[in-house]
Design a protein around this motif. Structure first.
Motif, PDB file in Angstrom:
ATOM      1  N   PHE A 342     -63.048  16.962  82.377  1.00  0.00           N
ATOM      2  CA  PHE A 342     -64.076  15.943  82.204  1.00  0.00           C
ATOM      3  C   PHE A 342     -64.544  15.337  83.528  1.00  0.00           C
ATOM      4  CE2 PHE A 342     -63.648  14.421  77.516  1.00  0.00           C
ATOM      5  CZ  PHE A 342     -63.756  15.726  77.091  1.00  0.00           C
ATOM      6  N   GLN A 343     -63.889  15.684  84.628  1.00  0.00           N
ATOM      7  CA  GLN A 343     -64.327  15.313  85.979  1.00  0.00           C
ATOM      8  C   GLN A 343     -64.728  13.841  86.127  1.00  0.00           C
ATOM      9  OE1 GLN A 343     -68.053  16.832  87.370  1.00  0.00           O
ATOM     10  NE2 GLN A 343     -68.831  17.234  85.341  1.00  0.00           N
ATOM     11  N   ARG A 344     -63.903  12.948  85.622  1.00  0.00           N
ATOM     12  CA  ARG A 344     -64.214  11.525  85.769  1.00  0.00           C
ATOM     13  C   ARG A 344     -63.752  10.972  87.126  1.00  0.00           C
ATOM     14  NH1 ARG A 344     -66.434  12.860  81.349  1.00  0.00           N
ATOM     15  NH2 ARG A 344     -66.354  11.546  79.486  1.00  0.00           N
ATOM     16  N   LEU A 345     -62.528  11.319  87.532  1.00  0.00           N
ATOM     17  CA  LEU A 345     -61.897  10.650  88.665  1.00  0.00           C
ATOM     18  C   LEU A 345     -61.711  11.629  89.821  1.00  0.00           C
ATOM     19  CD1 LEU A 345     -59.349   8.765  86.481  1.00  0.00           C
ATOM     20  CD2 LEU A 345     -60.908   7.598  88.034  1.00  0.00           C
ATOM     21  N   ARG A 346     -62.525  11.456  90.857  1.00  0.00           N
ATOM     22  CA  ARG A 346     -62.419  12.292  92.051  1.00  0.00           C
ATOM     23  C   ARG A 346     -61.656  11.516  93.122  1.00  0.00           C
ATOM     24  NH1 ARG A 346     -66.207  12.914  96.418  1.00  0.00           N
ATOM     25  NH2 ARG A 346     -67.724  11.719  95.210  1.00  0.00           N
ATOM     26  N   PRO A 347     -60.548  12.048  93.614  1.00  0.00           N
ATOM     27  CA  PRO A 347     -59.824  11.330  94.666  1.00  0.00           C
ATOM     28  C   PRO A 347     -60.692  11.151  95.907  1.00  0.00           C
ATOM     29  CG  PRO A 347     -58.470  13.074  93.716  1.00  0.00           C
ATOM     30  CD  PRO A 347     -59.856  13.276  93.197  1.00  0.00           C
ATOM     31  N   THR A 348     -60.552  10.021  96.553  1.00  0.00           N
ATOM     32  CA  THR A 348     -61.236   9.792  97.819  1.00  0.00           C
ATOM     33  C   THR A 348     -60.493  10.517  98.945  1.00  0.00           C
ATOM     34  OG1 THR A 348     -59.935   7.821  98.294  1.00  0.00           O
ATOM     35  CG2 THR A 348     -61.994   7.507  97.056  1.00  0.00           C
ATOM     36  N   GLU A 349     -61.128  10.576 100.093  1.00  0.00           N
ATOM     37  CA  GLU A 349     -60.450  11.159 101.257  1.00  0.00           C
ATOM     38  C   GLU A 349     -59.141  10.429 101.534  1.00  0.00           C
ATOM     39  OE1 GLU A 349     -61.227  11.941 106.042  1.00  0.00           O
ATOM     40  OE2 GLU A 349     -62.617  10.706 104.882  1.00  0.00           O
ATOM     41  N   TYR A 350     -59.149   9.119 101.380  1.00  0.00           N
ATOM     42  CA  TYR A 350     -57.939   8.320 101.596  1.00  0.00           C
ATOM     43  C   TYR A 350     -56.783   8.816 100.743  1.00  0.00           C
ATOM     44  CZ  TYR A 350     -54.748   4.516 100.379  1.00  0.00           C
ATOM     45  OH  TYR A 350     -53.620   3.789 100.076  1.00  0.00           O
ATOM     46  N   SER A 351     -57.051   9.188  99.500  1.00  0.00           N
ATOM     47  CA  SER A 351     -55.972   9.579  98.593  1.00  0.00           C
ATOM     48  C   SER A 351     -55.295  10.873  99.006  1.00  0.00           C
ATOM     49  CB  SER A 351     -56.492   9.695  97.153  1.00  0.00           C
ATOM     50  OG  SER A 351     -56.775   8.410  96.634  1.00  0.00           O
ATOM     51  N   TYR A 352     -55.967  11.682  99.802  1.00  0.00           N
ATOM     52  CA  TYR A 352     -55.324  12.866 100.372  1.00  0.00           C
ATOM     53  C   TYR A 352     -54.649  12.547 101.707  1.00  0.00           C
ATOM     54  CZ  TYR A 352     -58.412  15.451  97.125  1.00  0.00           C
ATOM     55  OH  TYR A 352     -59.078  15.930  96.014  1.00  0.00           O
ATOM     56  N   LYS A 353     -55.350  11.819 102.560  1.00  0.00           N
ATOM     57  CA  LYS A 353     -54.865  11.635 103.931  1.00  0.00           C
ATOM     58  C   LYS A 353     -53.720  10.633 104.016  1.00  0.00           C
ATOM     59  CE  LYS A 353     -57.566   9.683 106.944  1.00  0.00           C
ATOM     60  NZ  LYS A 353     -58.799   9.362 107.711  1.00  0.00           N
ATOM     61  N   VAL A 354     -53.502   9.833 102.970  1.00  0.00           N
ATOM     62  CA  VAL A 354     -52.418   8.855 103.001  1.00  0.00           C
ATOM     63  C   VAL A 354     -51.047   9.523 102.952  1.00  0.00           C
ATOM     64  CG1 VAL A 354     -52.243   8.477 100.503  1.00  0.00           C
ATOM     65  CG2 VAL A 354     -51.757   6.575 102.086  1.00  0.00           C
ATOM     66  N   PHE A 355     -51.006  10.792 102.536  1.00  0.00           N
ATOM     67  CA  PHE A 355     -49.736  11.505 102.442  1.00  0.00           C
ATOM     68  C   PHE A 355     -49.378  12.193 103.759  1.00  0.00           C
ATOM     69  CE2 PHE A 355     -51.022  11.340  97.991  1.00  0.00           C
ATOM     70  CZ  PHE A 355     -49.821  11.127  97.322  1.00  0.00           C
ATOM     71  N   ASP A 356     -48.092  12.335 104.006  1.00  0.00           N
ATOM     72  CA  ASP A 356     -47.576  13.284 104.978  1.00  0.00           C
ATOM     73  C   ASP A 356     -47.623  14.647 104.294  1.00  0.00           C
ATOM     74  OD1 ASP A 356     -45.890  15.032 106.390  1.00  0.00           O
ATOM     75  OD2 ASP A 356     -44.615  13.409 107.123  1.00  0.00           O
ATOM     76  N   HIS A 357     -48.553  15.497 104.688  1.00  0.00           N
ATOM     77  CA  HIS A 357     -48.802  16.745 103.969  1.00  0.00           C
ATOM     78  C   HIS A 357     -47.642  17.724 104.071  1.00  0.00           C
ATOM     79  CE1 HIS A 357     -53.419  16.505 103.386  1.00  0.00           C
ATOM     80  NE2 HIS A 357     -52.950  15.282 103.588  1.00  0.00           N
TER      81      HIS A 357
END
Length: 699
Positions: A342-357
């Motif tokens: 349903f593609q409602r919630l797209r993570p922001t760039e912050y939600s990826y970069k906040v992690f230690d990958h």
């Protein structure tokens, strides 16, 4: 064994009838809907016990429709809208987010949009039931039953008022059963409202019998549940949103919050062993993942027909990208994939970069990055069902591996491979096991769809499949459910509403506000240590709640093949960290200094926010840690509003929140329909200026 709880159908402040459950000597799970009773039934001990059980149904409402995410996750630093715009106004804060409601007549995209009146109305349903139990509790002769009923009633009333105050500020405090039709109310101040919430949670905390699972482990509220929310309410009163009036409460509230969280932590023991245990390793109805000691509160669901419909669990719809559309048909949707696209919630760039990958396993146990082909479109490409059909590479800003590639329909022009659009083989053995797994068994396997986060230091992810907004992104898996009986059928898994890891972060924040940074660091490290990779753990292994399809009656014939071909039990860890050698070594996320010398990813985020000073650095680090631990867990908006960081963090990290306005959007609009229905004591209509005084600033 967990109790089946049926929905509470009592009516808001005016009429109260409830579905009442018949008792069962052997198993509370087998209770059936019995009858509707008049309010006189609640003048009996049996009636009050049944009404107490029905309170669990009230909390299911939060996860039954689009409001689950609209008012809790949109318009924050973590999530923005994807190509579906059902609740766009909750993310953009434009003029459609107002007191008149949200529907096509007011400019909303469709009739599924969330009205600000939804929460307001629904919370008073549960409050009405709680008021009846509290008012009539003296008729219960048995002390244990009376205290149990009171504990639940005070807790649910406190919780519902907490949800109202977090969104709207001061609200109507209806603390006794209403008699007749009442249309003249007073709106309590913020201070009065939070005092009542804290009082209710204190009463619940005092009346609960400790960690006694009265109605079944995995569902029942206990003393630890009350302690957790008492601490949250105290922290709310002591936080920045209430700076205008809270100075006399702060010291005592923070100390009591530490005490309440300490009880919960000591009473419920350690966190779950592996972050995957909490959400990804869900195997079906009432599975072990729902019985963890870490879970303090959950909205109960199961496969009983009474838990479907508007009060069913619809949350599996909202976090997944539109894979069936952008894949070009290579990946069809169905019950065998745990989430609808349903593609409602797209993570922001912050939600990826906040992690230690590299070192934080939570990232790779949360984001779904690989979908298998379950429908071959072009035989000439040599692809077969079960080959990777969608691959999402979550690389970092400083990664230059993919700078010259053209992504989208496929990976193109790789300068380190012989054939365009092909992925490397990672020598990790066969798929479908927890100790080994490979992205593909064929070197240079072509992949129909691929995505990357960064090229040349630029965040390019939103440019993929934009029509006009990206519908191609890595969604999170915390709601995936392969036990559904139909493609759009209700999910059967519980929805976790509070757990012990958050309790640690609440206590850490209270310590920070007291200036006890060492104690705060200890609590944060408890949470971060669980997030580390364990020795021997395969970092490319992935699983989610789709695996419940293995025990689904629909798992036959072609559906069984679609399940195996779609869910490949693997992620893009090594593609996303291309310079990293394959390893099964343990990782380390332990903080050794706080709040100075924070991890690199946090320092970058704090720099973007312009944060300085020990307190601000510590607070924003905890907000970052809450994202890493609690991403998508239905509370981000209230957390940012409470801490006075909503405007700052949303404007920094959410480009679509174009109209967010200080001194307005920290609160939601009071529903105009409610205000219009108010009367003076003599039955006359409110004067326009009195009506205006009911509304929150700016609306």
């Amino acid at each position: 064994m967990k109790t089946k709880i049926f929905k509470n159908s009592n009516k808001i402040l005016l009429i109260m009838v409830a579905f009442v459950l018949s008792s069962c000597e052997k198993d509370f799970l087998d209770e059936e809907l019995k009858a509707q009773y008049s309010t006189e039934y609640f003048d009996t001990a049996e009636g009050l016990e049944d009404l107490t059980v029905s309170l669990y149904g009230n909390i299911r409402w939060h996860f039954g429709f689009e409001w689950a995410y609209g008012m809790t996750l949109y318009g924050t630093d973590e999530f923005t809208n994807a190509n579906d715009l059902t609740n766009e106004m909750w993310n953009t804060y434009d003029s459609r987010l107002g007191p008149m409601g949200a529907n096509p007549d007011t400019g909303a995209a469709n009739w599924n949009s969330t009205s600000p009146a939804a929460l307001w109305d629904q919370m008073y349903y549960g409050i009405a039931s709680a008021n009846t139990i509290i008012a009539n509790a003296d008729i219960i002769e048995d002390d244990v039953q009376r205290n149990r009923n009171l504990a639940h009633a005070y807790f649910l009333r406190g919780y519902n008022y907490y949800r109202l105050a977090a969104q709207y500020g001061g609200v109507v405090l209806q603390l006794e059963p209403a008699v007749g039709v009442v249309r003249n109310f007073e709106r309590a101040s913020d201070e009065e409202t939070w005092a009542q919430i804290i009082s209710d949670f204190r009463n619940a905390f005092e009346h609960f019998e400790g960690e006694i699972f009265t109605y079944g482990k995995g569902v029942t509220w206990t003393k630890a549940t009350a302690g957790h929310f008492l601490a949250k309410a105290l922290l709310f009163r002591a936080s920045e949103r209430n700076d205008d009036w809270n100075s006399s409460y702060i010291d005592a509230d923070l100390e009591e919050a530490v005490q309440a969280t300490t009880y919960a932590i000591n009473a419920r023991g350690a966190l779950a062993d592996n972050y995957r245990d909490l959400y990804a390793d869900w195997t079906g109805v009432d599975s072990e993942a729902e019985q963890l000691d870490e879970i303090l509160m959950a909205a109960p669901h199961n496969d009983d027909g009474s838990t479907t419909g508007r009060f069913g669990n619809r949350t599996y719809n909202y976090f997944t990208p539109q894979f069936s559309a952008f894949s070009g048909g290579w990946v069809r949707r169905g019950v065998w994939i745990g989430g609808m696209d349903f593609q409602r919630l797209r993570p922001t760039e912050y939600s990826y970069k906040v992690f230690d990958h590299v070192n934080d396993s939570r990232m790779w146990k949360t984001f779904k990055t690989v979908y298998g082909i379950n429908n071959v479109i072009d035989d000439e490409l040599g692809l077969e069902p079960g080959d990777p059909g969608i691959v999402m590479i979550l690389n970092t800003e400083d990664d230059n591996t993919y700078n010259n590639f053209t992504f989208g329909a496929s990976i193109q022009n790789p300068d380190w491979r012989d054939v365009d659009g092909r992925l490397p083989e990672w020598e990790l053995g066969s798929r479908q096991t927890e100790t080994s797994g490979s992205l593909t068994s064929t070197p240079g396997q072509f992949v129909p769809n691929s995505l990357v986060l960064y090229q040349n230091g630029e965040y390019v992810s939103p440019q993929f499949k934009s029509t006009p907004i990206s519908n191609f992104f890595a969604g999170i898996n915390k709601t995936d459910d392969g036990s559904r009986f139909a493609e759009k059928g209700d999910a059967h898994r519980d929805v976790t509403m509070a757990r012990l890891a958050e309790t640690y972060l609440i206590r850490a924040e209270a310590y920070v506000r007291q200036g006890q940074y060492g104690s705060a660091m200890d609590d944060i490290n408890t949470v971060r240590n669980r997030a580390e990779w364990n020795e021997g753990e395969n970092r490319s292994y992935y699983v989610d709640g789709s695996q419940a399809f293995e025990n689904n009656a629909l798992n036959t014939g072609s559906a069984a093949d679609n399940y195996i071909n779609s869910n490949l039990d693997m992620n893009t860890y090594y593609l996303s960290n291309p310079d990293l050698e394959v390893t099964t070594a343990a990782s380390d996320l332990t903080l050794t200094s706080f709040p100075d010398n924070l991890p690199e990813e946090d320092e970058e985020i704090l720099s973007e926010l312009g944060v300085s000073g020990s307190y601000e650095r510590a607070l924003h680090f905890i907000l970052n840690e809450r994202t890493r631990e609690l991403l998508g867990e239905w509370q981000r908006w209230e957390t940012l509003s409470r801490t006075g960081t909503l405007i700052q963090r949303t404007t920094t990290f959410n480009e679509e929140a174009t109209d967010i306005t200080p001194n307005k959007h920290e609160l939601r609009p009071i529903p105009q329909s409610f205000i219009d229905g108010l009367l003076n004591e003599d039955g006359s209509n409110l004067a326009p200026d009195v009506q205006d005084s009911w509304q929150n600033p700016g609306y």
